[in-house]
Design a protein around this motif. Structure first.
Motif, PDB file in Angstrom:
ATOM      1  N   LEU A   1       0.919  -1.267   0.169  1.00  0.00           N
ATOM      2  CA  LEU A   1      -0.059  -0.210  -0.110  1.00  0.00           C
ATOM      3  C   LEU A   1       0.946   1.304  -0.147  1.00  0.00           C
ATOM      4  O   LEU A   1       0.612   2.163  -0.431  1.00  0.00           O
ATOM      5  CB  LEU A   1      -1.048   0.168   1.117  1.00  0.00           C
ATOM      6  CG  LEU A   1      -2.237  -1.061   1.284  1.00  0.00           C
ATOM      7  CD1 LEU A   1      -2.861  -1.089   2.403  1.00  0.00           C
ATOM      8  CD2 LEU A   1      -2.980  -0.995   0.228  1.00  0.00           C
ATOM      9  N   HIS A   2       2.030   1.221   0.412  1.00  0.00           N
ATOM     10  CA  HIS A   2       2.807   2.443   0.670  1.00  0.00           C
ATOM     11  C   HIS A   2       3.429   2.854  -0.686  1.00  0.00           C
ATOM     12  O   HIS A   2       3.434   3.655  -1.102  1.00  0.00           O
ATOM     13  CB  HIS A   2       4.029   1.993   1.783  1.00  0.00           C
ATOM     14  CG  HIS A   2       5.032   3.185   1.919  1.00  0.00           C
ATOM     15  ND1 HIS A   2       6.010   2.933   2.742  1.00  0.00           N
ATOM     16  CD2 HIS A   2       5.055   4.350   1.326  1.00  0.00           C
ATOM     17  CE1 HIS A   2       6.967   3.997   2.568  1.00  0.00           C
ATOM     18  NE2 HIS A   2       6.140   4.920   1.882  1.00  0.00           N
ATOM     19  N   ALA A   3       3.977   1.530  -1.361  1.00  0.00           N
ATOM     20  CA  ALA A   3       4.371   1.717  -2.566  1.00  0.00           C
ATOM     21  C   ALA A   3       3.432   2.134  -3.700  1.00  0.00           C
ATOM     22  O   ALA A   3       3.763   2.959  -4.615  1.00  0.00           O
ATOM     23  CB  ALA A   3       4.907   0.369  -3.333  1.00  0.00           C
TER      24      ALA A   3
ATOM     25  N   LYS B   1       2.828   6.072  -2.625  1.00  0.00           N
ATOM     26  CA  LYS B   1       3.846   6.844  -3.101  1.00  0.00           C
ATOM     27  C   LYS B   1       3.933   7.067  -4.748  1.00  0.00           C
ATOM     28  O   LYS B   1       4.009   8.089  -5.206  1.00  0.00           O
ATOM     29  CB  LYS B   1       5.018   6.218  -2.748  1.00  0.00           C
ATOM     30  CG  LYS B   1       6.228   6.876  -3.130  1.00  0.00           C
ATOM     31  CD  LYS B   1       6.385   8.006  -2.202  1.00  0.00           C
ATOM     32  CE  LYS B   1       7.614   8.824  -2.482  1.00  0.00           C
ATOM     33  NZ  LYS B   1       7.672  10.225  -1.764  1.00  0.00           N
ATOM     34  N   HIS B   2       3.723   6.190  -5.405  1.00  0.00           N
ATOM     35  CA  HIS B   2       3.974   6.256  -6.841  1.00  0.00           C
ATOM     36  C   HIS B   2       2.783   6.685  -7.567  1.00  0.00           C
ATOM     37  O   HIS B   2       2.876   6.990  -8.825  1.00  0.00           O
ATOM     38  CB  HIS B   2       4.479   4.868  -7.402  1.00  0.00           C
ATOM     39  CG  HIS B   2       5.809   4.439  -6.936  1.00  0.00           C
ATOM     40  ND1 HIS B   2       7.229   5.142  -7.323  1.00  0.00           N
ATOM     41  CD2 HIS B   2       6.365   3.722  -6.067  1.00  0.00           C
ATOM     42  CE1 HIS B   2       8.004   4.705  -6.497  1.00  0.00           C
ATOM     43  NE2 HIS B   2       7.605   3.601  -5.844  1.00  0.00           N
ATOM     44  N   ALA B   3       1.387   6.548  -7.081  1.00  0.00           N
ATOM     45  CA  ALA B   3       0.313   6.986  -7.561  1.00  0.00           C
ATOM     46  C   ALA B   3       0.323   8.649  -7.320  1.00  0.00           C
ATOM     47  O   ALA B   3      -0.588   9.545  -7.661  1.00  0.00           O
ATOM     48  CB  ALA B   3      -0.879   6.477  -7.033  1.00  0.00           C
ATOM     49  N   GLY B   4       1.182   9.140  -6.348  1.00  0.00           N
ATOM     50  CA  GLY B   4       1.299  10.407  -5.940  1.00  0.00           C
ATOM     51  C   GLY B   4       0.214  10.897  -4.909  1.00  0.00           C
ATOM     52  O   GLY B   4      -0.369  12.236  -4.739  1.00  0.00           O
TER      53      GLY B   4
ATOM     54  N   LEU C   1       0.565  -0.603 -11.116  1.00  0.00           N
ATOM     55  CA  LEU C   1      -0.945   0.033 -10.650  1.00  0.00           C
ATOM     56  C   LEU C   1      -0.779   1.415 -10.254  1.00  0.00           C
ATOM     57  O   LEU C   1      -1.679   2.077 -10.778  1.00  0.00           O
ATOM     58  CB  LEU C   1      -1.323  -0.764  -9.726  1.00  0.00           C
ATOM     59  CG  LEU C   1      -2.693  -0.424  -9.058  1.00  0.00           C
ATOM     60  CD1 LEU C   1      -3.775  -0.590  -9.987  1.00  0.00           C
ATOM     61  CD2 LEU C   1      -3.200  -1.500  -7.933  1.00  0.00           C
ATOM     62  N   ALA C   2       0.053   1.878  -9.499  1.00  0.00           N
ATOM     63  CA  ALA C   2       0.287   3.079  -8.967  1.00  0.00           C
ATOM     64  C   ALA C   2       0.335   4.012 -10.089  1.00  0.00           C
ATOM     65  O   ALA C   2      -0.338   5.299 -10.190  1.00  0.00           O
ATOM     66  CB  ALA C   2       1.381   3.372  -7.898  1.00  0.00           C
ATOM     67  N   VAL C   3       1.252   3.821 -11.166  1.00  0.00           N
ATOM     68  CA  VAL C   3       1.441   4.703 -12.250  1.00  0.00           C
ATOM     69  C   VAL C   3       0.568   4.764 -13.085  1.00  0.00           C
ATOM     70  O   VAL C   3      -0.265   5.881 -13.659  1.00  0.00           O
ATOM     71  CB  VAL C   3       2.920   4.376 -13.064  1.00  0.00           C
ATOM     72  CG1 VAL C   3       3.063   5.328 -14.120  1.00  0.00           C
ATOM     73  CG2 VAL C   3       4.172   4.454 -11.973  1.00  0.00           C
ATOM     74  N   ALA C   4      -0.581   3.595 -13.438  1.00  0.00           N
ATOM     75  CA  ALA C   4      -1.518   3.679 -14.097  1.00  0.00           C
ATOM     76  C   ALA C   4      -2.933   4.515 -13.566  1.00  0.00           C
ATOM     77  O   ALA C   4      -3.514   5.220 -14.267  1.00  0.00           O
ATOM     78  CB  ALA C   4      -2.094   2.138 -14.241  1.00  0.00           C
ATOM     79  N   CYS C   5      -2.707   4.261 -12.155  1.00  0.00           N
ATOM     80  CA  CYS C   5      -3.750   5.075 -11.338  1.00  0.00           C
ATOM     81  C   CYS C   5      -3.657   6.541 -11.765  1.00  0.00           C
ATOM     82  O   CYS C   5      -4.666   7.269 -11.907  1.00  0.00           O
ATOM     83  CB  CYS C   5      -3.833   4.620  -9.933  1.00  0.00           C
ATOM     84  SG  CYS C   5      -4.536   3.111  -9.607  1.00  0.00           S
TER      85      CYS C   5
END
Length: 239
Positions: free
Chosen positions: A84-86, A89-92, A214-218
């Motif tokens: 969840l942290h990752a 973080k990467h979703a901003g 997933l984070a970057v896609a979000c």
């Protein structure tokens, strides 16, 4: 930061107690409100393997506070916190989340309800589904592992995931719960989501690369597109 998309969610059942504050646009977040479920006789307690610290300023294994993002996560499952942290973080995102679950049974209810609550917070913070990029996709490597995530803010909940984990557990998290958790998130978030781990030998690397993709896609799908304010990005005219 003005006009931030935020949500505060309480998700309480007989199995879990969850508080969650989310900003899709990062920035500062207030501490989670004090409630009876999370009171602790020692305000400086750093928590144990299950209960979250009463002191939300305490540095934990899944906390990172800066001017751009506030991230502070405690579910009682260390590997879940790490993922969840990752993701945040990467979703901003800025994300404050704490959970007390029935971990004396297993990790299922805690993981499932955490993802459900996060899905509810996502769609609440997102608000009207207008003026958005809508689609997001990303590849993310972690050493030998490589993952792909494709997201559509469609209001058509659907999840397909292929992780190919080699073992049954990562820390105290059952590997089956990665698939089930993301499916639960997609359901409550109202998105179509495909996540595929394309290669990788190490399960930790496989999982973390998936969450980073997933984070970057979000982040891409949630972007507000200048000039499209109020526009529904669909031939149907509604999302």
């Amino acid at each position: 930061m003005s006009n931030r998309r935020t949500a505060y969610i309480v998700h309480n059942t007989n199995e879990t107690k969850i508080q969650l504050s989310l900003s899709l646009d990062g920035g500062p977040l207030d501490l989670l409100p004090k409630t009876a479920e999370f009171e602790n006789s020692d305000p400086d307690c750093d928590g144990d393997d299950r209960d979250p610290p009463a002191n939300q300023d305490a540095k934990t294994h899944a906390s990172q506070i800066s001017n751009l993002q506030h991230i502070w996560i405690w579910t009682g499952i260390g590997f879940l916190d790490h993922m969840l942290h990752a993701w945040a973080k990467h979703a901003g995102w800025s994300l404050r989340l704490r959970c007390k679950g029935d971990l004396a049974i297993d990790d299922h209810h805690t993981t499932e309800d955490t993802f459900l609550a996060l899905g509810t917070a996502f769609t609440t913070a997102l608000g009207p589904r207008t003026g958005l990029a809508r689609f997001g996709h990303a590849y993310a490597p972690l050493d030998e592992a490589l993952s792909r995530a494709v997201l559509d803010i469609s209001s058509r909940p659907f999840f397909v995931g292929d992780f190919g984990f080699h073992g049954p557990m990562m820390g105290t998290l059952n590997t089956q719960m990665i698939h089930h958790g993301l499916g639960s998130w997609a359901q409550n978030a109202g998105v179509t989501l495909h996540v595929d781990v394309l290669k990788g030998e190490n399960d930790h690397h496989r999982s973390e690369s998936a969450f980073k993709a997933l984070a970057v896609a979000c982040k891409g799908a949630c972007e507000r597109v200048a000039g499209r304010e109020g526009e529904v990005v669909s031939t149907k005219g509604v999302l």
